[in-house]
Design a protein around this motif. Structure first.
Motif, PDB file in Angstrom:
ATOM      1  N   HIS A 186      29.283  38.461  39.478  1.00  0.00           N
ATOM      2  CA  HIS A 186      30.851  38.062  38.779  1.00  0.00           C
ATOM      3  C   HIS A 186      31.737  37.759  39.659  1.00  0.00           C
ATOM      4  O   HIS A 186      32.774  37.994  38.797  1.00  0.00           O
ATOM      5  CB  HIS A 186      30.268  39.104  37.980  1.00  0.00           C
ATOM      6  N   TRP A 187      31.647  37.513  40.273  1.00  0.00           N
ATOM      7  CA  TRP A 187      33.194  37.168  41.495  1.00  0.00           C
ATOM      8  C   TRP A 187      34.096  36.201  40.609  1.00  0.00           C
ATOM      9  O   TRP A 187      35.162  36.801  40.584  1.00  0.00           O
ATOM     10  CB  TRP A 187      33.214  37.131  42.828  1.00  0.00           C
ATOM     11  N   LEU A 188      33.061  35.360  40.415  1.00  0.00           N
ATOM     12  CA  LEU A 188      34.371  34.168  39.694  1.00  0.00           C
ATOM     13  C   LEU A 188      34.753  34.646  38.439  1.00  0.00           C
ATOM     14  O   LEU A 188      36.133  33.805  38.278  1.00  0.00           O
ATOM     15  CB  LEU A 188      33.445  32.590  39.563  1.00  0.00           C
ATOM     16  N   SER A 189      34.121  35.400  37.605  1.00  0.00           N
ATOM     17  CA  SER A 189      34.553  35.158  36.024  1.00  0.00           C
ATOM     18  C   SER A 189      35.563  36.241  36.509  1.00  0.00           C
ATOM     19  O   SER A 189      36.895  36.295  35.640  1.00  0.00           O
ATOM     20  CB  SER A 189      33.606  35.812  35.233  1.00  0.00           C
ATOM     21  N   GLU A 190      34.957  37.105  37.435  1.00  0.00           N
ATOM     22  CA  GLU A 190      36.279  38.526  37.513  1.00  0.00           C
ATOM     23  C   GLU A 190      37.312  37.572  38.091  1.00  0.00           C
ATOM     24  O   GLU A 190      38.823  38.398  37.583  1.00  0.00           O
ATOM     25  CB  GLU A 190      35.609  39.813  38.205  1.00  0.00           C
ATOM     26  N   PHE A 191      37.460  36.959  39.362  1.00  0.00           N
ATOM     27  CA  PHE A 191      38.310  36.520  39.963  1.00  0.00           C
ATOM     28  C   PHE A 191      39.851  35.551  39.343  1.00  0.00           C
ATOM     29  O   PHE A 191      40.272  35.701  38.228  1.00  0.00           O
ATOM     30  CB  PHE A 191      38.082  35.359  40.735  1.00  0.00           C
ATOM     31  N   LYS A 192      38.720  34.685  37.973  1.00  0.00           N
ATOM     32  CA  LYS A 192      39.711  34.279  36.578  1.00  0.00           C
ATOM     33  C   LYS A 192      40.512  34.860  35.863  1.00  0.00           C
ATOM     34  O   LYS A 192      41.903  35.197  35.684  1.00  0.00           O
ATOM     35  CB  LYS A 192      38.505  33.280  35.394  1.00  0.00           C
ATOM     36  N   VAL A 193      39.945  36.058  35.388  1.00  0.00           N
ATOM     37  CA  VAL A 193      40.419  36.940  34.426  1.00  0.00           C
ATOM     38  C   VAL A 193      41.807  37.936  35.928  1.00  0.00           C
ATOM     39  O   VAL A 193      42.422  37.457  35.040  1.00  0.00           O
ATOM     40  CB  VAL A 193      39.263  38.217  34.594  1.00  0.00           C
ATOM     41  N   ASN A 194      41.372  38.291  36.783  1.00  0.00           N
ATOM     42  CA  ASN A 194      42.115  38.879  37.880  1.00  0.00           C
ATOM     43  C   ASN A 194      43.463  37.197  37.822  1.00  0.00           C
ATOM     44  O   ASN A 194      44.893  37.884  37.673  1.00  0.00           O
ATOM     45  CB  ASN A 194      41.986  38.996  39.239  1.00  0.00           C
ATOM     46  N   PHE A 195      43.117  36.512  38.497  1.00  0.00           N
ATOM     47  CA  PHE A 195      43.699  35.029  38.318  1.00  0.00           C
ATOM     48  C   PHE A 195      45.288  35.678  37.179  1.00  0.00           C
ATOM     49  O   PHE A 195      46.382  34.781  37.295  1.00  0.00           O
ATOM     50  CB  PHE A 195      43.519  33.946  39.169  1.00  0.00           C
ATOM     51  N   LYS A 196      44.705  35.397  36.114  1.00  0.00           N
ATOM     52  CA  LYS A 196      45.673  34.860  35.217  1.00  0.00           C
ATOM     53  C   LYS A 196      46.407  35.997  34.571  1.00  0.00           C
ATOM     54  O   LYS A 196      47.836  35.876  34.238  1.00  0.00           O
ATOM     55  CB  LYS A 196      44.171  34.730  33.367  1.00  0.00           C
ATOM     56  N   GLU A 197      46.223  37.175  34.476  1.00  0.00           N
ATOM     57  CA  GLU A 197      47.191  38.665  34.505  1.00  0.00           C
ATOM     58  C   GLU A 197      47.906  38.489  35.532  1.00  0.00           C
ATOM     59  O   GLU A 197      48.886  38.721  35.310  1.00  0.00           O
ATOM     60  CB  GLU A 197      46.207  39.711  35.080  1.00  0.00           C
ATOM     61  N   TYR A 198      47.059  38.026  37.197  1.00  0.00           N
ATOM     62  CA  TYR A 198      48.638  37.489  37.998  1.00  0.00           C
ATOM     63  C   TYR A 198      49.495  36.399  37.469  1.00  0.00           C
ATOM     64  O   TYR A 198      50.587  37.022  38.077  1.00  0.00           O
ATOM     65  CB  TYR A 198      47.649  37.065  39.337  1.00  0.00           C
ATOM     66  N   LEU A 199      48.958  35.739  37.426  1.00  0.00           N
ATOM     67  CA  LEU A 199      50.171  34.506  36.817  1.00  0.00           C
ATOM     68  C   LEU A 199      50.797  35.412  35.466  1.00  0.00           C
ATOM     69  O   LEU A 199      52.208  35.148  35.265  1.00  0.00           O
ATOM     70  CB  LEU A 199      49.282  33.727  36.323  1.00  0.00           C
ATOM     71  N   GLN A 200      50.820  35.970  34.389  1.00  0.00           N
ATOM     72  CA  GLN A 200      51.061  36.705  33.537  1.00  0.00           C
ATOM     73  C   GLN A 200      52.647  37.623  33.682  1.00  0.00           C
ATOM     74  O   GLN A 200      52.839  37.323  32.842  1.00  0.00           O
ATOM     75  CB  GLN A 200      49.856  37.095  32.114  1.00  0.00           C
TER      76      GLN A 200
END
Length: 80
Positions: free
Chosen positions: A60-74
């Motif tokens: 699940h790392w990739l899907s979790e990374f994408k969620v975290n990366f989006k939050e980071y950018l926001q």
């Protein structure tokens, strides 16, 4: 205290921010990881293979990374 013109400029700047999809459309996954972890591979004191090992072990790392990366950018107001 912000005057009205300053507040309007802030609101206008927020409207100009790209979406997540627009922001990352030309970024490779490697570039996204570097940006998120702020990793300069040449000067990184840790082991970059640890990041890759976590990717390989956790399905699940990739899907979790994408969620975290989006939050980071926001949070940093790179995107809407």
């Amino acid at each position: 205290m912000l005057d009205i013109s300053c507040k309007m400029n802030l609101n206008n700047d927020m409207k100009k921010l790209p979406t997540y999809e627009e922001y990352i459309k030309d970024m490779s996954l490697t570039d996204q990881i570097k940006f998120y972890f702020d990793v300069d591979i040449d000067n990184y004191l840790g082991d970059p293979w640890e990041i890759l090992a976590e990717c390989a072990v956790d399905p699940h790392w990739l899907s979790e990374f994408k969620v975290n990366f989006k939050e980071y950018l926001q949070e940093r107001e790179y995107i809407k």
